[in-house]
Design a protein around this motif. Structure first.
Motif, PDB file in Angstrom:
ATOM      1  N   VAL A  22       0.842  -1.106   0.008  1.00  0.00           N
ATOM      2  CA  VAL A  22       0.013  -0.036   0.151  1.00  0.00           C
ATOM      3  C   VAL A  22       1.086   1.356   0.017  1.00  0.00           C
ATOM      4  CG1 VAL A  22      -1.678   1.512   1.428  1.00  0.00           C
ATOM      5  CG2 VAL A  22      -2.056  -1.082   1.222  1.00  0.00           C
ATOM      6  N   LYS A  23       1.855   1.256   0.922  1.00  0.00           N
ATOM      7  CA  LYS A  23       2.801   2.590   0.913  1.00  0.00           C
ATOM      8  C   LYS A  23       3.457   2.735  -0.592  1.00  0.00           C
ATOM      9  CE  LYS A  23       3.652   2.263   5.856  1.00  0.00           C
ATOM     10  NZ  LYS A  23       4.574   1.916   7.090  1.00  0.00           N
ATOM     11  N   ALA A  43      -7.674   2.010   2.080  1.00  0.00           N
ATOM     12  CA  ALA A  43      -8.453   0.833   1.829  1.00  0.00           C
ATOM     13  C   ALA A  43      -8.699   0.850   0.299  1.00  0.00           C
ATOM     14  CB  ALA A  43      -9.885   1.109   2.630  1.00  0.00           C
ATOM     15  N   CYS A  44      -8.722   2.046  -0.241  1.00  0.00           N
ATOM     16  CA  CYS A  44      -9.153   1.943  -1.970  1.00  0.00           C
ATOM     17  C   CYS A  44      -7.765   1.065  -2.568  1.00  0.00           C
ATOM     18  CB  CYS A  44      -9.385   3.292  -2.286  1.00  0.00           C
ATOM     19  SG  CYS A  44      -9.355   3.369  -4.174  1.00  0.00           S
ATOM     20  N   ARG A  47      -7.858  -2.332  -2.112  1.00  0.00           N
ATOM     21  CA  ARG A  47      -8.850  -3.129  -3.202  1.00  0.00           C
ATOM     22  C   ARG A  47      -8.276  -3.233  -4.790  1.00  0.00           C
ATOM     23  NH1 ARG A  47     -12.320  -0.453  -4.435  1.00  0.00           N
ATOM     24  NH2 ARG A  47     -12.388   1.657  -3.437  1.00  0.00           N
ATOM     25  N   TYR A  48      -7.696  -2.298  -5.013  1.00  0.00           N
ATOM     26  CA  TYR A  48      -6.834  -2.117  -6.267  1.00  0.00           C
ATOM     27  C   TYR A  48      -5.755  -3.218  -6.467  1.00  0.00           C
ATOM     28  CZ  TYR A  48      -9.874   1.297  -8.475  1.00  0.00           C
ATOM     29  OH  TYR A  48     -10.735   2.056  -9.027  1.00  0.00           O
ATOM     30  N   LEU A  49      -5.083  -3.242  -5.168  1.00  0.00           N
ATOM     31  CA  LEU A  49      -4.001  -3.948  -5.114  1.00  0.00           C
ATOM     32  C   LEU A  49      -4.310  -5.705  -5.287  1.00  0.00           C
ATOM     33  CD1 LEU A  49      -1.650  -2.316  -2.698  1.00  0.00           C
ATOM     34  CD2 LEU A  49      -1.042  -3.056  -4.759  1.00  0.00           C
ATOM     35  N   GLU A  50      -5.495  -5.890  -4.485  1.00  0.00           N
ATOM     36  CA  GLU A  50      -6.000  -7.285  -4.417  1.00  0.00           C
ATOM     37  C   GLU A  50      -6.624  -7.645  -5.874  1.00  0.00           C
ATOM     38  OE1 GLU A  50      -9.303  -9.842  -1.607  1.00  0.00           O
ATOM     39  OE2 GLU A  50      -8.832  -7.625  -1.124  1.00  0.00           O
ATOM     40  N   GLN A 171     -15.819  -4.182 -13.188  1.00  0.00           N
ATOM     41  CA  GLN A 171     -14.572  -4.952 -12.898  1.00  0.00           C
ATOM     42  C   GLN A 171     -13.253  -3.956 -12.865  1.00  0.00           C
ATOM     43  OE1 GLN A 171     -15.618  -9.267 -14.271  1.00  0.00           O
ATOM     44  NE2 GLN A 171     -14.496  -7.835 -15.759  1.00  0.00           N
ATOM     45  N   ASN A 172     -13.445  -2.916 -13.470  1.00  0.00           N
ATOM     46  CA  ASN A 172     -12.317  -1.809 -13.815  1.00  0.00           C
ATOM     47  C   ASN A 172     -12.212  -0.711 -13.059  1.00  0.00           C
ATOM     48  OD1 ASN A 172     -11.261  -3.556 -16.129  1.00  0.00           O
ATOM     49  ND2 ASN A 172     -12.544  -2.310 -17.430  1.00  0.00           N
ATOM     50  N   HIS A 173     -13.517  -0.345 -12.643  1.00  0.00           N
ATOM     51  CA  HIS A 173     -13.678   0.726 -11.611  1.00  0.00           C
ATOM     52  C   HIS A 173     -14.067   0.707 -10.220  1.00  0.00           C
ATOM     53  CE1 HIS A 173     -12.171   2.559 -15.241  1.00  0.00           C
ATOM     54  NE2 HIS A 173     -13.412   2.511 -15.845  1.00  0.00           N
ATOM     55  N   TYR A 174     -14.621  -0.541  -9.981  1.00  0.00           N
ATOM     56  CA  TYR A 174     -15.232  -0.949  -8.375  1.00  0.00           C
ATOM     57  C   TYR A 174     -14.751  -2.130  -8.177  1.00  0.00           C
ATOM     58  CZ  TYR A 174     -18.423   3.134  -9.498  1.00  0.00           C
ATOM     59  OH  TYR A 174     -19.061   4.328  -9.914  1.00  0.00           O
TER      60      TYR A 174
END
Length: 302
Positions: A22-23, A43-44, A47-50, A171-174
């Motif tokens: 995240v960092k 948190a956002c 989610r993108y990393l996951e 899928q791409n933005h949420y």
């Protein structure tokens, strides 16, 4: 999906490694301002990393594409009075109960499709996705979907192209916003639509979140009860509550949330045609048919 372990190309990743990722992603994105900084919380970023198996470069690219999309589409600026006509039949609404994990629940009823506008359907759904996120309790990042196929037919289904466009946005933005989607008692005719218009475009992680459930299947019944209190779950989904959609009441609630969203995103002074009525001067409530989702039992604790 169902809180499964996070993995990347080199195996499992523990919480300290996640924090480091995240960092790293935060540094890679650089200084953000305005709405971009409001969106890109830790948190956002998680989610993108996951969604990209903790690959920082891929997550960075994904977020940058989302920021470009949001700058153009401006989903946070969509107001209920702009999409209210799409919701007159209650084809998509936020339920007034949550699942057992406190997640916001969206109820979808494709058999109540009332327009043929692809863009109108997409904007209506995007608005409700933003609204569902706005109403998530602190610490909760995901929502649940209940999809009722009563009245579904080929004539009421979305086109393959519209379904594909919706899936791409989700899928791409949420990413990692959907916890689970229950497709309740889908008819055989939907199977072909699912194979051609939906499943082909879903990534494997999202596909695993989609659950076909049937009222006469014991496993399906148990699955629904593991996610919902049957006293709050509408009868259409095997519960004991009554499902009603009152469009006037729902419009009032959405207008209140529009004001809340404006404050969250930092444009509280922006005129949204909300000052003179529940959905603004552009909509006459008396002309709107009934419809909000009401479970006539005590709601679960939030």
């Amino acid at each position: 999906m169902f809180r499964r372990k996070h993995t990347h190309d080199h195996g499992e990743i523990d919480s300290s490694q996640q924090d480091a990722k995240v960092k790293e992603l935060k540094l890679a994105l650089g200084t953000l301002s305005g709405r971009s900084s409001k969106l890109c919380t830790d948190a956002c970023l998680r989610r993108y990393l996951e969604a990209r198996n903790w690959n920082v470069d891929k997550a960075k690219k994904m977020i940058e594409e989302t920021l470009k999309w949001r700058a153009t589409y401006k989903p946070e600026e969509i107001r209920w009075h702009e999409v209210a006509h799409e919701g007159e039949t209650g084809k998509v609404s936020r339920a007034n109960f949550r699942d057992r994990d406190g997640r916001t629940v969206l109820i979808m009823r494709p058999g109540k499709q009332n327009t043929t506008s692809a863009e109108g359907n997409i904007r209506h759904l995007v608005y409700l996705l933003e609204n569902a996120i706005l109403n998530l309790p602190e610490g909760q990042e995901q929502m649940s979907w209940l999809i009722d196929f009563t009245g579904f037919s080929v004539s009421t289904s979305l086109s393959v192209r519209t379904a594909r466009d919706i899936i791409n946005i989700l899928q791409n933005h949420y990413p990692e916003r959907l916890a689970v989607a229950f497709l309740y008692n889908p008819p055989r005719i939907f199977q072909a639509f699912w194979k051609v218009a939906v499943r082909y475009f879903l990534d494997p992680k999202t596909s695993q979140k989609v659950k076909f459930v049937y009222p006469n299947n014991e496993d399906s019944v148990e699955l629904m009860r593991s996610f919902f209190d049957v006293e709050n779950l509408p009868k259409e989904f095997g519960g004991n509550a009554t499902l009603e959609y009152d469009h006037e009441e729902f419009s009032r609630l959405m207008a209140e949330d529009d004001l809340k969203a404006a404050k969250v995103w930092g444009f509280g002074d922006k005129p949204c045609n909300l000052a003179n009525g529940p959905v603004g001067d552009n909509v006459a409530l008396k002309s709107l048919p009934n419809g909000y989702l009401k479970a006539e039992v005590a709601p679960e604790p939030f």
